[in-house]
Design a protein around this motif. Structure first.
Motif, PDB file in Angstrom:
ATOM      1  N   MET A   1       0.844  -1.184   0.000  1.00  0.00           N
ATOM      2  CA  MET A   1       0.000   0.000   0.000  1.00  0.00           C
ATOM      3  C   MET A   1       0.885   1.243   0.000  1.00  0.00           C
ATOM      4  O   MET A   1       1.874   1.312   0.701  1.00  0.00           O
ATOM      5  N   GLY A   2       0.500   2.232  -0.774  1.00  0.00           N
ATOM      6  CA  GLY A   2       1.256   3.473  -0.848  1.00  0.00           C
ATOM      7  C   GLY A   2       1.009   4.367   0.355  1.00  0.00           C
ATOM      8  O   GLY A   2       0.056   4.166   1.117  1.00  0.00           O
ATOM      9  N   LEU A   3       1.879   5.349   0.482  1.00  0.00           N
ATOM     10  CA  LEU A   3       1.811   6.286   1.605  1.00  0.00           C
ATOM     11  C   LEU A   3       1.665   7.716   1.105  1.00  0.00           C
ATOM     12  O   LEU A   3       2.396   8.133   0.198  1.00  0.00           O
ATOM     13  N   LEU A   4       0.759   8.452   1.700  1.00  0.00           N
ATOM     14  CA  LEU A   4       0.750   9.897   1.555  1.00  0.00           C
ATOM     15  C   LEU A   4       1.370  10.420   2.839  1.00  0.00           C
ATOM     16  O   LEU A   4       0.868  10.146   3.936  1.00  0.00           O
ATOM     17  N   VAL A   5       2.480  11.125   2.712  1.00  0.00           N
ATOM     18  CA  VAL A   5       3.223  11.586   3.885  1.00  0.00           C
ATOM     19  C   VAL A   5       2.790  13.017   4.198  1.00  0.00           C
ATOM     20  O   VAL A   5       2.943  13.929   3.376  1.00  0.00           O
ATOM     21  N   ASP A   6       2.256  13.195   5.381  1.00  0.00           N
ATOM     22  CA  ASP A   6       1.734  14.479   5.830  1.00  0.00           C
ATOM     23  C   ASP A   6       2.867  15.457   6.148  1.00  0.00           C
ATOM     24  O   ASP A   6       3.997  15.064   6.445  1.00  0.00           O
ATOM     25  N   THR A   7       2.517  16.716   6.143  1.00  0.00           N
ATOM     26  CA  THR A   7       3.458  17.797   6.455  1.00  0.00           C
ATOM     27  C   THR A   7       4.162  17.561   7.784  1.00  0.00           C
ATOM     28  O   THR A   7       5.361  17.833   7.911  1.00  0.00           O
ATOM     29  N   SER A   8       3.448  17.056   8.774  1.00  0.00           N
ATOM     30  CA  SER A   8       4.028  16.867  10.109  1.00  0.00           C
ATOM     31  C   SER A   8       5.242  15.947  10.066  1.00  0.00           C
ATOM     32  O   SER A   8       6.238  16.184  10.757  1.00  0.00           O
ATOM     33  N   VAL A   9       5.201  14.904   9.256  1.00  0.00           N
ATOM     34  CA  VAL A   9       6.318  13.954   9.165  1.00  0.00           C
ATOM     35  C   VAL A   9       7.462  14.553   8.355  1.00  0.00           C
ATOM     36  O   VAL A   9       8.627  14.451   8.751  1.00  0.00           O
ATOM     37  N   TRP A  10       7.140  15.173   7.221  1.00  0.00           N
ATOM     38  CA  TRP A  10       8.200  15.812   6.429  1.00  0.00           C
ATOM     39  C   TRP A  10       8.917  16.868   7.257  1.00  0.00           C
ATOM     40  O   TRP A  10      10.144  16.986   7.200  1.00  0.00           O
ATOM     41  N   ASN A 118      -2.389  13.763  15.395  1.00  0.00           N
ATOM     42  CA  ASN A 118      -3.467  12.908  15.925  1.00  0.00           C
ATOM     43  C   ASN A 118      -4.834  13.209  15.335  1.00  0.00           C
ATOM     44  O   ASN A 118      -5.750  12.390  15.452  1.00  0.00           O
ATOM     45  N   ASP A 119      -4.994  14.362  14.698  1.00  0.00           N
ATOM     46  CA  ASP A 119      -6.293  14.694  14.110  1.00  0.00           C
ATOM     47  C   ASP A 119      -6.727  13.649  13.085  1.00  0.00           C
ATOM     48  O   ASP A 119      -7.911  13.352  12.948  1.00  0.00           O
ATOM     49  N   PHE A 120      -5.764  13.076  12.366  1.00  0.00           N
ATOM     50  CA  PHE A 120      -6.113  12.077  11.353  1.00  0.00           C
ATOM     51  C   PHE A 120      -6.660  10.801  11.992  1.00  0.00           C
ATOM     52  O   PHE A 120      -7.498  10.126  11.403  1.00  0.00           O
ATOM     53  N   GLN A 121      -6.193  10.476  13.179  1.00  0.00           N
ATOM     54  CA  GLN A 121      -6.728   9.311  13.883  1.00  0.00           C
ATOM     55  C   GLN A 121      -8.202   9.537  14.205  1.00  0.00           C
ATOM     56  O   GLN A 121      -9.022   8.637  14.055  1.00  0.00           O
ATOM     57  N   HIS A 122      -8.533  10.744  14.624  1.00  0.00           N
ATOM     58  CA  HIS A 122      -9.933  11.065  14.928  1.00  0.00           C
ATOM     59  C   HIS A 122     -10.790  10.994  13.661  1.00  0.00           C
ATOM     60  O   HIS A 122     -11.909  10.473  13.699  1.00  0.00           O
ATOM     61  N   ILE A 123     -10.255  11.506  12.555  1.00  0.00           N
ATOM     62  CA  ILE A 123     -10.979  11.446  11.279  1.00  0.00           C
ATOM     63  C   ILE A 123     -11.221   9.992  10.888  1.00  0.00           C
ATOM     64  O   ILE A 123     -12.297   9.630  10.413  1.00  0.00           O
ATOM     65  N   SER A 124     -10.210   9.142  11.121  1.00  0.00           N
ATOM     66  CA  SER A 124     -10.312   7.730  10.724  1.00  0.00           C
ATOM     67  C   SER A 124     -11.375   6.970  11.523  1.00  0.00           C
ATOM     68  O   SER A 124     -11.777   5.876  11.127  1.00  0.00           O
ATOM     69  N   GLU A 125     -11.828   7.538  12.626  1.00  0.00           N
ATOM     70  CA  GLU A 125     -12.898   6.911  13.399  1.00  0.00           C
ATOM     71  C   GLU A 125     -14.266   7.175  12.774  1.00  0.00           C
ATOM     72  O   GLU A 125     -15.246   6.532  13.119  1.00  0.00           O
ATOM     73  N   ILE A 126     -14.304   8.116  11.832  1.00  0.00           N
ATOM     74  CA  ILE A 126     -15.558   8.515  11.196  1.00  0.00           C
ATOM     75  C   ILE A 126     -15.645   8.002   9.754  1.00  0.00           C
ATOM     76  O   ILE A 126     -16.714   7.608   9.297  1.00  0.00           O
ATOM     77  N   VAL A 127     -14.525   8.028   9.042  1.00  0.00           N
ATOM     78  CA  VAL A 127     -14.491   7.612   7.634  1.00  0.00           C
ATOM     79  C   VAL A 127     -13.399   6.555   7.455  1.00  0.00           C
ATOM     80  O   VAL A 127     -12.528   6.406   8.318  1.00  0.00           O
ATOM     81  N   PRO A 128     -13.403   5.826   6.342  1.00  0.00           N
ATOM     82  CA  PRO A 128     -12.436   4.737   6.154  1.00  0.00           C
ATOM     83  C   PRO A 128     -11.032   5.209   5.751  1.00  0.00           C
ATOM     84  O   PRO A 128     -10.485   4.807   4.728  1.00  0.00           O
ATOM     85  N   LEU A 129     -10.448   6.059   6.570  1.00  0.00           N
ATOM     86  CA  LEU A 129      -9.078   6.532   6.365  1.00  0.00           C
ATOM     87  C   LEU A 129      -8.128   5.587   7.054  1.00  0.00           C
ATOM     88  O   LEU A 129      -8.315   5.248   8.233  1.00  0.00           O
ATOM     89  N   GLN A 130      -7.089   5.161   6.348  1.00  0.00           N
ATOM     90  CA  GLN A 130      -6.083   4.267   6.920  1.00  0.00           C
ATOM     91  C   GLN A 130      -4.907   5.107   7.409  1.00  0.00           C
ATOM     92  O   GLN A 130      -4.259   5.779   6.609  1.00  0.00           O
ATOM     93  N   VAL A 131      -4.648   5.060   8.687  1.00  0.00           N
ATOM     94  CA  VAL A 131      -3.571   5.819   9.311  1.00  0.00           C
ATOM     95  C   VAL A 131      -2.457   4.834   9.715  1.00  0.00           C
ATOM     96  O   VAL A 131      -2.734   3.839  10.406  1.00  0.00           O
ATOM     97  N   TRP A 132      -1.229   5.106   9.280  1.00  0.00           N
ATOM     98  CA  TRP A 132      -0.109   4.241   9.641  1.00  0.00           C
ATOM     99  C   TRP A 132       0.117   4.298  11.144  1.00  0.00           C
ATOM    100  O   TRP A 132       0.067   5.368  11.759  1.00  0.00           O
ATOM    101  N   LYS A 133       0.346   3.117  11.710  1.00  0.00           N
ATOM    102  CA  LYS A 133       0.647   3.023  13.144  1.00  0.00           C
ATOM    103  C   LYS A 133       1.937   2.250  13.314  1.00  0.00           C
ATOM    104  O   LYS A 133       2.168   1.246  12.629  1.00  0.00           O
ATOM    105  N   PRO A 134       2.801   2.696  14.245  1.00  0.00           N
ATOM    106  CA  PRO A 134       4.070   1.973  14.474  1.00  0.00           C
ATOM    107  C   PRO A 134       3.847   0.587  15.061  1.00  0.00           C
ATOM    108  O   PRO A 134       2.859   0.289  15.648  1.00  0.00           O
TER     109      PRO A 134
END
Length: 134
Positions: A1-10, A118-134
């Motif tokens: 699966m591909g990754l979209l890397v958010d500004t926070s990580v860059w 962490n905002d993306f984790q909250h979004i993923s609880e509402i819609v089918p967003l896949q958030v990478w977890k360590p």
């Protein structure tokens, strides 16, 4: 699966004063070295360029992003992102305009988002967003 890397990580990856890399930065480095599919988009590039003022950093960021495949949101992405934001709001989750557009791009292109936000984790609880977890 591909990754979209958010500004926070860059931002963490490009900082010179980062003594110990975060799990997200390590994942980014592993993905780049392995030749995994890592994507960018104009919003992330713009946020990074706005956050790093020095010309040397500007050139480095542009260079890094020049080799990434770029996702370009279309009209439907903006419409769907608004729907994501409205669903989040109805569920009591505050989500920013850029974050929901990035989430929509991930959903549309079946990508995982690599983020330290962490905002993306909250979004993923509402819609089918896949958030990478360590």
């Amino acid at each position: 699966m591909g990754l979209l890397v958010d500004t926070s990580v860059w931002s963490l990856a490009l900082r010179r004063d980062q003594p110990n890399p975060t799990p997200e930065v390590l994942k980014l480095k592993r993905a780049l070295v392995a030749g995994d599919s890592v994507y960018g988009t104009g919003l992330i590039l713009q946020e990074l360029l706005q956050g790093f003022a020095k010309p040397k950093a500007h050139k480095q960021i542009v260079k890094h992003f020049s080799v990434l495949p770029f996702l370009v949101p279309d009209r439907k992405d903006h419409i769907e992102a608004a729907a994501v934001r409205n669903r989040c709001r109805r569920s009591g989750v505050q989500a920013g305009t850029i974050d929901v557009l990035l989430a929509q791009l991930c959903i549309r292109h079946d990508l995982e988002i690599l983020t330290a936000d962490n905002d993306f984790q909250h979004i993923s609880e509402i819609v089918p967003l896949q958030v990478w977890k360590p």
